[in-house]
Design a protein around this motif. Structure first.
Motif, mmCIF file in Angstrom:
data_model
loop_
_atom_site.group_PDB
_atom_site.id
_atom_site.type_symbol
_atom_site.label_atom_id
_atom_site.label_comp_id
_atom_site.label_asym_id
_atom_site.label_seq_id
_atom_site.Cartn_x
_atom_site.Cartn_y
_atom_site.Cartn_z
ATOM 1 N N ALA A 219 4.717 -15.003 -3.878
ATOM 2 C CA ALA A 219 4.731 -15.331 -5.306
ATOM 3 C C ALA A 219 6.106 -15.091 -5.905
ATOM 4 O O ALA A 219 6.856 -14.229 -5.449
ATOM 5 N N CYS A 220 6.412 -15.853 -6.929
ATOM 6 C CA CYS A 220 7.660 -15.642 -7.664
ATOM 7 C C CYS A 220 7.561 -14.309 -8.407
ATOM 8 O O CYS A 220 6.529 -14.004 -9.008
ATOM 9 N N PRO A 221 8.613 -13.507 -8.366
ATOM 10 C CA PRO A 221 8.597 -12.238 -9.107
ATOM 11 C C PRO A 221 8.466 -12.476 -10.614
ATOM 12 O O PRO A 221 9.056 -13.401 -11.167
ATOM 13 N N PRO B 208 -0.562 -13.160 -5.422
ATOM 14 C CA PRO B 208 0.313 -13.259 -6.595
ATOM 15 C C PRO B 208 0.736 -11.919 -7.177
ATOM 16 O O PRO B 208 1.803 -11.814 -7.785
ATOM 17 N N ASN B 209 -0.061 -10.881 -6.966
ATOM 18 C CA ASN B 209 0.258 -9.571 -7.526
ATOM 19 C C ASN B 209 0.988 -8.653 -6.557
ATOM 20 O O ASN B 209 1.262 -7.512 -6.880
ATOM 21 N N TYR B 210 1.272 -9.154 -5.350
ATOM 22 C CA TYR B 210 1.923 -8.360 -4.311
ATOM 23 C C TYR B 210 1.126 -7.096 -4.009
ATOM 24 O O TYR B 210 1.685 -6.019 -3.811
ATOM 25 N N ASP B 211 -0.190 -7.236 -3.970
ATOM 26 C CA ASP B 211 -1.036 -6.094 -3.660
ATOM 27 C C ASP B 211 -0.799 -5.660 -2.215
ATOM 28 O O ASP B 211 -0.652 -6.503 -1.321
ATOM 29 N N PRO B 212 -0.785 -4.351 -1.974
ATOM 30 C CA PRO B 212 -0.609 -3.870 -0.595
ATOM 31 C C PRO B 212 -1.906 -3.999 0.187
ATOM 32 O O PRO B 212 -2.991 -4.097 -0.391
ATOM 33 N N ASN B 213 -1.793 -4.014 1.506
ATOM 34 C CA ASN B 213 -2.966 -3.985 2.379
ATOM 35 C C ASN B 213 -3.342 -2.521 2.587
ATOM 36 O O ASN B 213 -2.485 -1.724 2.971
#
Length: 173
Positions: free
Chosen positions: A41-43, A147-152
């Motif tokens: 995703a775009c920052p 899109p939220n850059y959630d971690p695994n």
């Protein structure tokens, strides 16, 4: 009373349904494609904290992650993710008022390089790379898997060799 024809028809339909369900599973296993969620995703102001603070919880793709052959397009995607995460680390350690601008430049530069690599192959380029101008970035940002850059959960990123430095243009901010 149910006729033999109706029972036979029902059995054939049931067998076809089961066979098709098994065929889908078999096809997934036969392809054995690496899982590389792409594109990034775009920052934005909304996801920047996660980009900077949860980097170690997002996947990296060492060369050992990929099979030896038949997955070069996935390897290019993985390399783009590795490059971007490396550049995000540099951006996030910079001046606080320029982190978002730097991260956006890193995203654009990463995807530009990805598209150049895609066009240098004998296969069809990634669909967004076929667009021109602002349509390229709109395409890349239209169907992002995270899109939220959630971690695994329970994931710690392996060490990846440092990528060549990005040329950050502070005057463009």
């Amino acid at each position: 009373m149910i006729s033999l024809r109706e029972v036979t028809g029902f059995c054939i339909l049931a067998l076809l349904t089961l066979h098709c369900a098994d065929a889908e599973k078999t096809e997934e296993n036969v392809l054995n494609e690496p899982d590389v969620p792409f594109p990034p995703a775009c920052p934005t102001a909304e996801n920047l904290v996660a980009i900077c603070n949860q980097s170690q919880g997002r996947p990296r793709y060492p060369s050992s992650f990929f099979p030896k052959s038949m997955v070069s397009h996935f390897r290019r995607r993985g390399n783009a993710i590795n490059r971007l995460e490396s550049w995000y680390t540099v951006c996030c350690s910079g001046e606080s008022d320029q982190i978002l601008c730097c991260a956006k430049q890193a995203w654009i530069e990463t995807l530009k390089q990805f598209c150049m690599e895609e066009h240098s192959t004998m296969t069809n380029a990634y669909v967004c790379c076929r667009n021109k101008g602002a349509d390229v970035w709109a395409c890349f940002n239209s169907s992002v898997p995270n899109p939220n850059y959630d971690p695994n959960p329970d994931y710690i990123a392996p060490a990846i060799p440092t990528q060549p430095t990005m040329a950050f243009n502070a005057s463009a901010c």
